[in-house]
Design a protein around this motif. Structure first.
Motif, mmCIF file in Angstrom:
data_model
loop_
_atom_site.group_PDB
_atom_site.id
_atom_site.type_symbol
_atom_site.label_atom_id
_atom_site.label_comp_id
_atom_site.label_asym_id
_atom_site.label_seq_id
_atom_site.Cartn_x
_atom_site.Cartn_y
_atom_site.Cartn_z
ATOM 1 N N ARG A 266 0.859 26.335 28.482
ATOM 2 C CA ARG A 266 1.535 26.710 27.238
ATOM 3 C C ARG A 266 1.883 25.565 26.296
ATOM 4 N NH1 ARG A 266 3.701 31.889 27.420
ATOM 5 N NH2 ARG A 266 2.376 33.176 28.770
ATOM 6 N N VAL A 267 1.982 24.345 26.797
ATOM 7 C CA VAL A 267 2.479 23.254 25.965
ATOM 8 C C VAL A 267 1.330 22.583 25.223
ATOM 9 C CG1 VAL A 267 3.625 21.007 25.955
ATOM 10 C CG2 VAL A 267 4.484 22.846 27.421
ATOM 11 N N ASN A 268 1.493 22.445 23.928
ATOM 12 C CA ASN A 268 0.534 21.728 23.100
ATOM 13 C C ASN A 268 1.223 20.528 22.461
ATOM 14 O OD1 ASN A 268 -1.725 23.579 23.387
ATOM 15 N ND2 ASN A 268 -0.489 25.010 22.179
ATOM 16 N N GLY A 269 0.435 19.569 22.008
ATOM 17 C CA GLY A 269 1.005 18.392 21.368
ATOM 18 C C GLY A 269 1.544 18.720 19.992
ATOM 19 N N PRO A 270 2.247 17.767 19.368
ATOM 20 C CA PRO A 270 2.825 17.992 18.040
ATOM 21 C C PRO A 270 1.741 18.204 16.984
ATOM 22 C CG PRO A 270 3.004 15.687 18.683
ATOM 23 C CD PRO A 270 2.560 16.431 19.891
ATOM 24 N N THR A 271 2.072 18.991 15.973
ATOM 25 C CA THR A 271 1.142 19.256 14.878
ATOM 26 C C THR A 271 1.081 18.059 13.932
ATOM 27 O OG1 THR A 271 2.858 20.194 13.455
ATOM 28 C CG2 THR A 271 1.740 21.703 14.990
ATOM 29 N N LEU A 272 0.113 18.100 13.019
ATOM 30 C CA LEU A 272 -0.015 17.031 12.021
ATOM 31 C C LEU A 272 1.256 16.917 11.189
ATOM 32 C CD1 LEU A 272 -1.738 14.926 10.543
ATOM 33 C CD2 LEU A 272 -2.621 16.787 9.097
ATOM 34 N N GLU A 273 1.832 18.067 10.815
ATOM 35 C CA GLU A 273 3.069 18.064 10.023
ATOM 36 C C GLU A 273 4.212 17.436 10.809
ATOM 37 O OE1 GLU A 273 6.010 21.163 7.597
ATOM 38 O OE2 GLU A 273 4.368 21.919 8.845
ATOM 39 N N GLU A 274 4.327 17.783 12.101
ATOM 40 C CA GLU A 274 5.387 17.223 12.930
ATOM 41 C C GLU A 274 5.216 15.718 13.095
ATOM 42 O OE1 GLU A 274 6.419 21.004 15.865
ATOM 43 O OE2 GLU A 274 4.686 19.727 16.303
ATOM 44 N N ARG A 275 3.973 15.280 13.264
ATOM 45 C CA ARG A 275 3.728 13.842 13.416
ATOM 46 C C ARG A 275 4.094 13.086 12.145
ATOM 47 N NH1 ARG A 275 -1.256 15.632 15.470
ATOM 48 N NH2 ARG A 275 -2.387 14.587 13.780
ATOM 49 N N GLY A 276 3.854 13.701 11.001
ATOM 50 C CA GLY A 276 4.134 13.027 9.746
ATOM 51 C C GLY A 276 5.612 12.856 9.450
ATOM 52 N N LYS A 277 6.461 13.652 10.079
ATOM 53 C CA LYS A 277 7.891 13.636 9.767
ATOM 54 C C LYS A 277 8.712 12.774 10.729
ATOM 55 C CE LYS A 277 8.098 18.288 7.761
ATOM 56 N NZ LYS A 277 8.656 19.649 7.912
ATOM 57 N N ASN A 278 8.092 12.212 11.743
ATOM 58 C CA ASN A 278 8.878 11.578 12.798
ATOM 59 C C ASN A 278 8.443 10.154 13.092
ATOM 60 O OD1 ASN A 278 10.698 13.824 14.021
ATOM 61 N ND2 ASN A 278 8.709 14.804 13.769
ATOM 62 N N PRO A 279 8.930 9.185 12.310
ATOM 63 C CA PRO A 279 8.638 7.780 12.626
ATOM 64 C C PRO A 279 9.366 7.368 13.905
ATOM 65 C CG PRO A 279 10.277 7.899 10.902
ATOM 66 C CD PRO A 279 9.807 9.315 11.144
ATOM 67 N N ALA A 280 9.021 6.217 14.410
ATOM 68 C CA ALA A 280 9.675 5.688 15.606
ATOM 69 C C ALA A 280 10.406 4.396 15.260
ATOM 70 C CB ALA A 280 8.653 5.430 16.704
ATOM 71 N N HIS A 281 11.557 4.202 15.882
ATOM 72 C CA HIS A 281 12.343 2.985 15.698
ATOM 73 C C HIS A 281 12.386 2.251 17.036
ATOM 74 C CE1 HIS A 281 13.771 4.313 11.726
ATOM 75 N NE2 HIS A 281 13.748 5.515 12.270
ATOM 76 N N VAL A 282 11.865 1.030 17.041
ATOM 77 C CA VAL A 282 11.768 0.229 18.265
ATOM 78 C C VAL A 282 12.805 -0.884 18.189
ATOM 79 C CG1 VAL A 282 10.228 -1.137 19.718
ATOM 80 C CG2 VAL A 282 9.311 0.778 18.376
ATOM 81 N N TRP A 283 13.467 -1.133 19.303
ATOM 82 C CA TRP A 283 14.583 -2.082 19.355
ATOM 83 C C TRP A 283 14.414 -3.000 20.555
ATOM 84 C CZ3 TRP A 283 17.765 -2.074 23.658
ATOM 85 C CH2 TRP A 283 18.949 -2.835 23.593
ATOM 86 N N GLY A 284 14.837 -4.237 20.403
ATOM 87 C CA GLY A 284 14.830 -5.165 21.519
ATOM 88 C C GLY A 284 15.998 -6.125 21.433
ATOM 89 N N GLU A 285 16.453 -6.562 22.600
ATOM 90 C CA GLU A 285 17.577 -7.501 22.665
ATOM 91 C C GLU A 285 17.306 -8.515 23.760
ATOM 92 O OE1 GLU A 285 22.029 -6.301 22.693
ATOM 93 O OE2 GLU A 285 21.537 -6.800 24.790
ATOM 94 N N ALA A 286 17.202 -9.783 23.372
ATOM 95 C CA ALA A 286 17.052 -10.877 24.327
ATOM 96 C C ALA A 286 18.369 -11.625 24.429
ATOM 97 C CB ALA A 286 15.935 -11.820 23.892
ATOM 98 N N LYS A 287 18.681 -12.096 25.638
ATOM 99 C CA LYS A 287 19.951 -12.802 25.851
ATOM 100 C C LYS A 287 19.687 -14.030 26.715
ATOM 101 C CE LYS A 287 23.582 -10.276 26.611
ATOM 102 N NZ LYS A 287 24.602 -9.417 27.255
ATOM 103 N N ASP A 288 20.326 -15.164 26.368
ATOM 104 C CA ASP A 288 20.169 -16.364 27.193
ATOM 105 C C ASP A 288 21.355 -16.522 28.135
ATOM 106 O OD1 ASP A 288 22.281 -17.502 25.753
ATOM 107 O OD2 ASP A 288 20.986 -18.730 24.488
#
Length: 358
Positions: A266-288
């Protein structure tokens, strides 16, 4: 080099999208997989060559890869398909890339490094959203803080998962999360490690997950302590932790199999419209060791569209590659800034927080 390349698993959700994008930008892959009817239909639509073979018979793989310079594997579970394909790639001198995010696959690929060097082939799993943007951000943080002793990574997106992603998540249910501590991988119960993370707007509650970067980021940076986070409200974390504790019961009673079958049907991947509306935010934290912190952020297209673009970037890179063979992470192979070459990706930004030390 004949510049001939292949998509294996081309009839799957992501494989099909990559094939369609390849056609639009003038690339001509050979489509491959097990489902003759689906592949023939797609190949006819795109006017591509196609080949049918399974991974159960090494001689079939060997015959199908004899004239292939690069194979892009889009067929999971990758901890099975990667090993079977790479073994033959060493014989046919075929570079290998895939779109996995499974930590075990990166360990398998790394373990075969010397054999890949001897064969003169590149093996670089994880050239999709798993793990190109996070690997590039990890490498960039390490370049700016060479003495970092800990690294946290994470990403935020509202994109719903595809069938393959859900099946992998269900398969991992009961294994807890995965972190790296003092250079060693450790399993910890899901939900045990939580913290607030600002992915770009406001701090939100996040939980550690067994993402492939706990393996790849270590190979890329040598930072000994690594954790990967995604945002999740406390209530959902408690529910997921409850499922984790009852995984054996779900499996024994057949409930887990019913869920798996439902996802497959039953599960299908996101549609073209759904993909267009959802950017991704990537984060990183380095510590010394003195407590100084360096934070990096990166905004990309939605994970699926980025995967299409980054996978094709890796293929194009290898079709022109004249370097040594071996295992590589994406950042090791294509450079820490390669993600910024992709459409819709904004440049990485960094902020340093200094302390007085101890």
């Amino acid at each position: 080099m004949s510049d001939k390349w292949m998509i294996y698993g081309a009839n799957g959700y992501t494989g099909r999208l990559i094939a369609e994008l390849a056609e639009k930008i003038g690339m001509t892959p050979v489509l491959a997989g097990r489902n003759k009817e689906a592949l023939a239909k797609l190949a006819t639509k795109l006017d591509f060559e196609y080949r049918i073979f399974t991974l159960d018979n090494p001689s079939e793989i060997l015959n199908s890869l004899q004239d292939i310079d690069v194979i892009l594997n889009c067929a999971g579970p990758f901890h099975i398909t990667c090993a079977e394909i790479v073994e033959v790639c060493r014989q046919t001198k075929t570079h290998y890339v895939d779109i996995t995010g499974e930590g075990a696959v990166f360990e398998i690929a790394k373990a075969g490094h010397e054999m890949n060097v001897a064969a003169g082939i590149v093996v670089c799993p994880g050239v999709g959203f798993d793990v190109v943007p996070t690997d590039c951000l990890a490498a960039s943080l390490k370049e700016r803080m060479p003495n970092a002793v800990s690294l946290s990574l994470g990403f935020q997106t509202e994109m719903k998962p595809s069938r393959g992603t859900l099946l992998t998540m269900l398969d991992d249910l009961g294994k807890g999360t995965l972190v790296r501590r003092d250079g060693h991988l450790q399993r910890v119960p899901f939900g045990k490690i939580q913290r607030a993370v600002n992915f770009g707007k406001d701090p939100t509650n996040a939980v550690s997950i067994p993402w492939g970067d706990v393996v790849t980021a270590y190979y890329t940076t040598s930072i000994p302590n690594i954790t990967v986070f995604v945002p999740m409200p406390p209530g959902r974390i408690k529910f997921m932790a409850w499922l984790e504790r009852r995984n054996n019961l779900l499996r024994r009673t057949g409930i887990k199999r019913l869920i798996l079958n439902y996802v497959k049907r039953r599960v299908n991947g996101p549609t073209l419209e759904e993909r267009g509306k959802n950017p991704a935010h990537v984060w990183g934290e380095a510590k010394d060791a003195q407590g100084n912190i360096l934070i990096g952020r990166l905004e990309t297209l939605n994970p699926y569209t980025l995967t299409l673009c980054s996978a094709l970037m890796a293929v194009r890179f290898l079709l022109k590659y004249n370097g040594k063979g071996g295992y590589f992470t994406p950042a090791q192979l294509m450079g820490s800034q390669c993600v910024e070459e992709l459409p819709g990706v904004k440049p990485m930004v960094f902020k340093k927080i200094e302390t007085l030390g101890v």
